[in-house]
Design a protein around this motif. Structure first.
Motif, PDB file in Angstrom:
ATOM      1  N   ARG A  62       0.790  -1.252   0.044  1.00 56.16           N
ATOM      2  CA  ARG A  62      -0.052  -0.115  -0.157  1.00 56.16           C
ATOM      3  C   ARG A  62       0.850   1.167  -0.138  1.00 56.16           C
ATOM      4  N   ASP A  64       0.817   5.411   0.392  1.00 54.97           N
ATOM      5  CA  ASP A  64      -0.230   6.648   0.933  1.00 54.97           C
ATOM      6  C   ASP A  64       0.637   8.023   0.311  1.00 54.97           C
ATOM      7  N   GLN A  66       0.400  12.130  -0.046  1.00 60.42           N
ATOM      8  CA  GLN A  66      -0.011  13.469   0.185  1.00 60.42           C
ATOM      9  C   GLN A  66       0.023  14.383  -1.011  1.00 60.42           C
ATOM     10  N   THR A  72      -5.439  13.613  -0.109  1.00 63.84           N
ATOM     11  CA  THR A  72      -4.699  12.370   0.164  1.00 63.84           C
ATOM     12  C   THR A  72      -5.086  11.204  -0.696  1.00 63.84           C
ATOM     13  N   THR A  74      -4.621   7.042  -1.727  1.00 68.58           N
ATOM     14  CA  THR A  74      -4.119   5.761  -1.129  1.00 68.58           C
ATOM     15  C   THR A  74      -4.186   4.739  -2.356  1.00 68.58           C
TER      16      THR A  74
END
Length: 752
Positions: A62, A64, A66, A72, A74
């Motif tokens: 995964r 993530d 910004q 955000t 994901t």
């Protein structure tokens, strides 16, 4: 493993492989056993096991990102592979020749984008693509040989299958605050496609009245006798049990491939209004629709409230909160049912299912060995029928009306007690019925004159998905959450349930003209259930997590081994009979602990109540012991962590904190529902306390069913079968597996 990729990006990756070296167990009190020295079959007990290894691989990275101060993104991918061989189920009634091997591979891609529009609005978009491929092969291509409720041998009816499923899902959810209102609204679109190829039941299935009849038929064929000759020389003992030859042949022909597609859409809106510091009101509306059914307009209103009964005058935190709510919850028509309707629609390129009563032929090798003329001569036209599958023209989506109320009380600073009442009323519950069933009064099992008249004489059995069943359920649930000392905590619940139903969940109707004949105790509910879990931090930092789970026995249905209605469901219940008729030499009248039963009652009889049998209760005590060691340099921001009193790592959620009810918060979950995880990553694998160090090494030992209490599965419910009212398997789920009553695990986890 997790870490930082940059100032605006982080990653997480988990990988797991599990190898289970199990055995599949079979245990039969009566089975046909071949003596290779004399080349003859005899009747005797048979038990054993076959190696059934299973390998699971799971990889899930995964990222993530910004994308700005307010956005955000994901991205998640998951690969899952499962291989298993030597699978003969959990009933213990299948011979090794019934074994199957399967492989499944699943790829999942998930994207989630969350954006803060302003101080009051947040929007989230989620997308998921799931691709699932699986294949199953059988150990034998021989015809299946079965005695209902007693025995299954020969080849598995599943034979070979290959399946390819694609799932696409798009969700959009907006949350906004407007004064005292918290508003949510959004939409969900889902599309499922299933392409399947199978030759299931192409090998055919012969159904016998008893295991002794299988022995008589096999020995007769070894000696070169025909079905008619075997039947003519049948001894009196087997004649009383239904004869020496098969009474039904089922087989399938036609194309192997079929494709189905199911699409559904959902819109919803929800408002949580904090009317005052002590009262929260929630309301919402959900609209759902899907293709392939006549019902395209499903509305689901939901309302709820939470009210603090105290703390009004002194404005302290409330210790007593009353909650309540009502809602409608719909079930969607499944893609597996749509696939069956496409495959068995009666179209020229589909598959045809045939059922022949009292077949005049038999083979224990392959139906392909029989010529077309031989197969056609297995039964005359009056006893040979075909089956098609349809969706009811007036299909209405099943839904549940549910009302609930709870009273939550903070007894002490660290103890909370909650009592909840739930009433559920299931409407339009799905059953399968024969919509072309023999008209009442025209069919009698075993009769040469009442052979049945169907509403549509040009068709045979028409299995119809018919959502007109109901169920009613009442539950009383008591929860406790207590931290008795700084090192000892306890959570648990007690559940008292009463439920009645006349079908649902795709079950088969025993009377296609009268579903209420099956109304009675629901087989899926245990009357009582108890769960208790504790957490104790002992000397030297050793953490003990014992928990107890116990449940009363579930009801099970009692049926005859004969198809009394000619619908090929084999779920007809016997009738009560006078005890004077249950003699030792009678096969029609059988004496049981539930009474004397007539297994072939006259037309128009009154059956015994549904789910009359009582299954065994089950209880298990589980224990987990763990110890964590901090390794490496100390962390500058380390703080002492006391794990006592809370839920154990990887255990079930506690359902609330220890600090009291927390005020009359609302929320009734109207959203489209998150994608979630497959649940295949081991929970709590790296969740141990770090003890203030950079690295953590944790050792776990866990025993499921610590005291090796043998919990039995559902007993056999076929009257006259050797295993009637006797369990031939272990209870599943948390109590045991088919191969073991007690399981012990050891685990070492290094977190860095």
């Amino acid at each position: 493993m997790n870490g930082s990729l940059s100032k605006t990006a982080s990653f997480f990756i988990s990988a797991e492989q599990r190898n289970n070296q199990n055995d599949s167990i079979y245990s039969l009190s009566q089975a046909p056993i071949l003596d290779t020295a004399t080349n003859t079959y005899s009747l005797g007990p048979l038990s054993g096991g076959i190696f059934s290894p299973q390998t699971r691989t799971n990889i899930a990275p995964r990222i993530d990102l910004q994308l700005g101060q307010k956005n955000t993104l994901t991205l998640r991918y998951q690969f899952y592979r499962n291989n298993q061989s030597g699978n003969i189920g959990t009933t213990g009634l299948l011979l090794p020749s019934q074994a199957t091997a399967s492989t499944s591979i699943e790829h999942t891609v998930q994207l989630s984008d969350s954006e803060i529009i302003n101080d009051h609005i947040v929007n989230e978009t989620r997308f998921q693509y799931l691709r699932d491929t699986s294949s199953t092969t059988s150990a034998s291509t021989d015809p299946m040989i079965t005695v209902p409720g007693s025995f299954s041998g020969g080849g598995s009816s599943s034979q070979f299958s290959h399946d390819h499923t694609d799932h696409l899902e798009l969700q959009n959810l907006t949350s906004m605050s407007v004064g005292a209102h918290a508003i949510k609204f959004g939409a969900r679109l889902r599309d499922n496609r299933d392409a399947n190829s199978t030759d299931a039941n192409f090998n055919g299935s012969f159904t016998f009245p008893s295991v002794g009849a299988i022995v008589a038929t096999e020995n007769g064929f070894i000696q070169g006798e025909t079905i008619a000759q075997i039947a003519a020389s049948c001894p009196a003992e087997l004649t009383q049990q239904g004869g020496c030859v098969p009474f039904k042949l089922d087989y399938t022909t036609g194309g192997k491939s079929a494709t189905a597609n199911v699409f559904d859409a959902t819109l919803f809106v929800q408002d949580d209004w904090k009317a005052n510091p002590f009262l929260t009101l929630s309301g919402g509306l959900r609209w759902e629709a899907q293709n392939h059914i006549s019902d395209h307009n499903d509305w689901a209103p939901r309302v709820a409230f939470a009210y603090a009964l105290d703390g009004h005058k002194d404005k302290k935190q409330a210790k007593t909160v009353l909650r309540g709510g009502f809602g409608l919850f719909y079930d969607r028509f499944s893609i597996s049912d749509e696939l069956s309707a496409e495959r068995f629609s009666g179209a020229a390129n589909g598959q045809q299912q045939f059922h022949i009563n009292n077949p005049a032929c038999f083979t224990n090798t392959s139906l392909a060995d029989m010529s077309s003329a031989d197969l056609a001569s297995c039964g005359v036209s009056s006893t040979s029928t075909s089956t098609i599958v349809q969706i009811a023209p007036s299909y209405h989506s099943p839904y549940i009306e549910q009302f609930g109320a709870s009273l939550e009380r903070q007894l002490t600073k660290t103890t909370t007690l909650t009592a909840t009442y739930l009433h559920s009323f299931g409407v339009h519950q799905l059953v399968t019925r024969d919509s072309n069933a023999y008209e009442p009064g025209t069919y009698q099992y075993g009769s040469t004159t009442l052979t049945g008249t169907r509403p549509n004489a040009s068709l045979g059995i028409v299995d119809q998905y018919y959502p007109e069943a109901v169920f009613k359920q009442n539950q009383l649930i008591v929860n406790i959450n207590a931290k008795l000392t700084p090192k000892f905590g306890l959570i648990g619940f007690y559940n008292l349930t009463a439920a009645n139903s006349d079908g649902g969940a795709g079950s088969d109707a025993s009377n296609s003209y009268n579903l209420t004949q099956d109304y009675g105790r629901a087989s899926f509910v245990a009357r009582q259930m108890l769960f208790l879990m504790a957490n104790y931090t002992g000397p030297w930092g050793i953490v003990f997590n014992p928990f107890l789970i116990a449940q009363a026995g579930k009801p099970f249905n009692i049926v005859t081994k004969n198809d009394l209605t000619g619908d090929n469901f084999f779920n007809n219940r016997p009738a009560y009979a006078d005890t004077s008729l249950c003699t030792a030499n009678s096969s029609r009248y059988v004496d049981t602990s539930y009474g004397c039963f007539d297994t072939t009652p006259a037309n128009g009889y009154t059956p015994i109540p549904v789910n009359l049998g009582n299954g065994p209760a089950a209880v298990a005590v589980n224990l987990r012991v763990s110890r964590s060691f901090g390794i490496g340099p100390k962390l500058a921001s380390a703080s002492t962590q006391d794990n006592g009193g809370g839920p154990p790592p990887g255990g079930p959620p506690p359902g609330g904190g220890h600090g009291g009810p927390g005020g009359p918060g609302g929320g009734i979950a109207f959203g489209p529902g998150g994608f979630g995880s497959s649940g295949r990553v081991h929970a709590g694998a790296a969740g141990a306390a770090s003890a203030g160090r950079k690295y953590t090494l944790t050792f776990n030992a866990q025993a499921l069913n610590l005291f090796n209490n043998v919990n039995y599965g559902t007993p056999g419910g076929t009257v006259g079968a050797p295993n009637f009212n006797r369990s031939t398997s272990l209870a599943g789920g948390i109590f045991s597996t088919n191969a073991a009553s007690r399981r012990i695990f050891f685990q070492a986890v290094f977190a860095f």
